[in-house]
Design a protein around this motif. Structure first.
Motif: not given
Length: 765
Positions: A449-451, A565-574, A585-589
């Protein structure tokens, strides 16, 4: 002259070198392909000369034809094949197939290439830039080569399918001979941005023939579409400089680059590869997953445009043959690939970098049962060069070798940038006590939820694909198994079928129990498909992708996910463990491990090591960029030492604890494990008993101190029974045992009554 050849025939009964008489005067015939008469019918077969034989006065058949003017296998490649046959206890065919794969034996031919376009040459080539050598009389070809009017090269016979309009660049350091037309094309590309063939022909008014010739020579290479903006080397930290200088100046051939996730190991590889390139040497960068090759190629192509080749099983036969030829013909290149890229035929070897060296995928368990690390070390000892292992969690066996025959280099990283993301362990037993029976814990849901709220990305890891792990009847307890294997089938919701992950068979999900007819069938266990479905229900607005063997089966899917993933078209990758291996991936928190226990309770002496490595690698995917990240690990065994040390990222304490356990129970590196696998449809039990008696006889005759276990029944796969025998042998007795086993194996295949049974030997598996 007598020559000894091997034939590409996968029959263990004929696993030997065959001697033929050769009436030619070619002293350099070793390593060349020849046509020989084989068998009672003297059927022409393609073979490769491995050595000059001894004349024992026997009447021999003669070589019919020599196919190559230049050896297709170098002396060092032949030495490597011979060594692999000895060390991995295998056949000539299995040892040499990786060095001469099918796409080379059947997809590469020798051609004469024009260097000077005078009247004599023009009369022979009739407008073509290259001509198969067999179409030019031998004496005439010899004279043209001696006069330096033509050169002999290899050429692929299979078309290379172009996925996009390819653009080309000139190789900056190429200074070989060229025709006038070729020089015109080369100069154009040298002084312009990448151009397609159509653009080149439009600007020069020439046909595509000079371009094709330059490509075959390596003077012109495809431009990487993502390398339009060249990448410049960053300012190096002191620890990186120390590692680079230490490896480059060292006399030792084997090195371990040990640094935590994000400490800059890839930059060290690139700096060393640049040094090798400056000396005209090539480097191999081996990664554990095909998907990681894409990421690595993006980085390298930006730094070394036109100098990077990619080799892995998802490339077409034509693409692999074209890359093989470029590598063999042009020094100073970089090869990126999965396991089999370690066999790349580079003329001058600088470095072999093995990234994430701890990964189990580097152990190949079919056909030639080889270990990439062993092959790499054999290569540098035959050819020169160095092996550099890179890892944040080195294998216990490799780390134990440091100080003896492996030189250790540490990267501490930038404290400001490599601060580890905090890792939280959630005890799932407490979740049950609180009444939470869902797949994810409260802390895991909060992290997602936070991500999502922060518009960042999250990764969820579970090391099982499918929707549920088995289907069982709650009335009689029957578990539905594969018809060909003793393995429970996995339910896949997408296909609404049961799948066997061992042989690939599928069948419909039954409505009732096939044994008692009850309707009370229940799916147990979870996999990536069920986690994906749960997440989509919980977060309907989130863009969820799944990355496992099922979704990555189609060619190009790795690249699509990487780009998404790099273009930020994915929110959650399973996904499964392919997510753990180096994806950056630098945007993964946020990273969540759904079930940390899956790798703990398996029959494998490396279970604790694999768990520690996997958890550390997965947790390391969070907070790779500017944003702080965190990781949550769900487990029913929070006190397990591998999980606790993974939480703290304490490798050395884990290593010492693990070494204590292995010494106590006698596992590598204190002993070698030799496992004999007996598979087939015949009397497997009797053959297994005979092999146990053989091991005991060797033990007694050689006065070894070997421990031999009783045969153990393994699950049946593809309707073939499988029994294994494990022996623990001390290091000083290991090589003598392998030699004895090789003799027994050869005798077995020549005299065996059970033709439907195969034997394979696994080392330290």
């Amino acid at each position: 002259m007598i020559v000894d050849v091997y034939l590409d025939k996968a029959l263990p009964q004929i696993d030997q070198l065959y001697s033929y008489a050769y009436g030619g005067e070619d002293a350099a015939i070793v390593g060349k392909r020849v046509i020989v008469p084989f068998g009672r019918g003297n059927k022409p077969e393609t073979a490769v000369v491995l050595r000059i034989g001894k004349d024992e006065g026997k009447k021999l058949k003669s070589v019919i034809q020599v196919l190559d003017r230049r050896p297709i296998l170098t002396e060092s490649a032949i030495a490597l094949g011979m060594k692999m046959r000895e060390i991995f206890v295998t056949s000539y065919v299995q040892a040499f197939q990786p060095l001469l794969p099918k796409y080379v034996l059947g997809g590469v031919e020798e051609v004469a290439v024009k260097l000077i376009d005078d009247e004599e040459v023009a009369g022979i080539f009739q407008g073509a830039e290259a001509l198969a050598t067999e179409k030019i009389p031998t004496d005439k070809l010899d004279r043209l080569i001696e006069a330096k009017k033509v050169a002999v090269r290899f050429r692929g016979t299979q078309p290379v399918k172009k996925r996009v309009v390819e653009k080309y660049v000139a190789s900056g350091d190429y200074d070989g001979p060229m025709t006038e037309k070729q020089a015109l094309v080369f100069d154009l590309l040298k002084n312009s941005p990448p151009l397609s063939k159509a653009e080149i022909t439009k600007r020069t008014g020439l046909s595509t023939s000079p371009v094709d010739s330059l490509i075959k020579r390596g003077a012109v290479a495809p431009a990487d579409p993502d390398a339009a903006i060249p990448d410049r080397a960053p300012v190096l930290r002191k620890d990186q400089v120390a590692a680079i200088e230490g490896i480059a100046e060292s006399k030792r051939p084997v090195h371990l680059l040990y640094g935590k996730t994000g400490s800059g190991k890839t930059e060290v590889y690139m700096q060393l590869a640049q040094r090798a390139m400056d000396e005209g040497k090539s480097s191999l960068i081996i990664v554990p997953e095909i998907g990681l090759a894409t990421q690595m190629v993006h980085r390298l192509s930006a730094r070394f445009p036109g100098k990077v080749d990619i080799l892995h099983s998802r490339r077409s036969e034509g693409e692999k043959a074209a890359a093989w030829i470029r590598l063999k013909e042009e020094p100073g290149r970089i090869v990126v690939g999965a396991r089999s890229a370690v066999f790349s035929p580079v003329p001058e070897l600088g470095y072999i970098f093995i990234d994430e060296e701890q990964e189990e995928s580097y152990d190949y368990r079919e056909g030639l049962r080889y270990n990439v690390r062993d092959v790499a070390e054999m290569r540098v000892r035959f050819e020169g060069g160095k092996v550099v292992y890179g890892s944040a969690t080195p294998s216990v066996i490799t780390y134990a070798r440091c100080g003896e025959d492996v030189e250790l280099h540490r990267l501490v990283g930038d404290p400001k940038k490599t601060e580890a993301s905090p890792v939280e362990i959630v005890d799932m037993r407490e979740e049950l006590f609180k009444g939470n029976v869902e797949i994810l814990s409260e802390r895991m849901v909060e992290g997602l939820e936070e991500a999502l709220k922060a518009k960042k990305q999250a990764i969820l890891f579970i090391n099982r694909r499918g929707y549920s792990q088995f289907v069982s009847c709650r009335s009689c307890g029957h578990v539905i198994e594969c018809d060909a294997c003793d393995i429970s089938m996995v339910y896949h919701r997408r296909t609404h079928r049961l799948h066997c992950h061992y042989c690939g068979r599928t069948k419909p999900m039954p409505r009732t129990c096939p044994v008692c007819g009850s309707e009370y069938l229940k799916q147990f266990g979870i996999g990536t498909e069920q986690v994906e479905s749960w997440i989509k229900n919980k977060f309907p607005e989130a863009r969820v992708y799944r990355m496992d063997k099922d979704t990555m089966a189609q060619k190009g899917n790795y690249e699509k996910v990487y780009e998404a993933m790099n273009e930020k078209k994915v929110d959650i990758l399973v996904g499964t463990q392919m997510l753990a291996k180096g994806f950056d991936f630098e945007n993964v928190v946020f990273v969540g491990v759904v079930a940390a226990d899956l790798s703990l309770f398996v029959s494998d002496y490396k279970a604790q090591e694999k768990t520690y490595q996997l958890l550390t690698q997965v947790a390391g995917r969070a907070g790779r960029g500017k944003h702080k990240g965190r990781a949550v690990i769900q487990t029913y065994n929070p006190d397990n030492y591998s999980i606790q040390y993974a939480k703290e990222r304490s490798y050395e304490p884990f290593f010492h604890r693990e070494m204590e356990e292995r010494k106590r129970f006698l596992y590598p590196p204190y002993v070698h494990l030799v496992k004999i696998h007996i598979r087939g449809t015949g009397d497997v039990d009797q053959v297994a008993l005979n092999w146990k008696k053989t091991l005991e006889a060797i033990n007694k005759h050689e006065q070894f101190d070997m421990l031999v276990a009783n045969p153990v029944e393994q699950p049946k796969i593809k309707n073939k029974r499988h029994v294994s025998i494990l022996a623990k042998v001390w290091p000083k007795e290991f090589r003598p045992l392998l030699k004895a086993l090789k003799r027994v194996l050869m005798y077995y295949y020549r005299t065996q009554a059970e033709k439907e049974i195969t034997i394979s030997i696994e080392i330290d598996g």
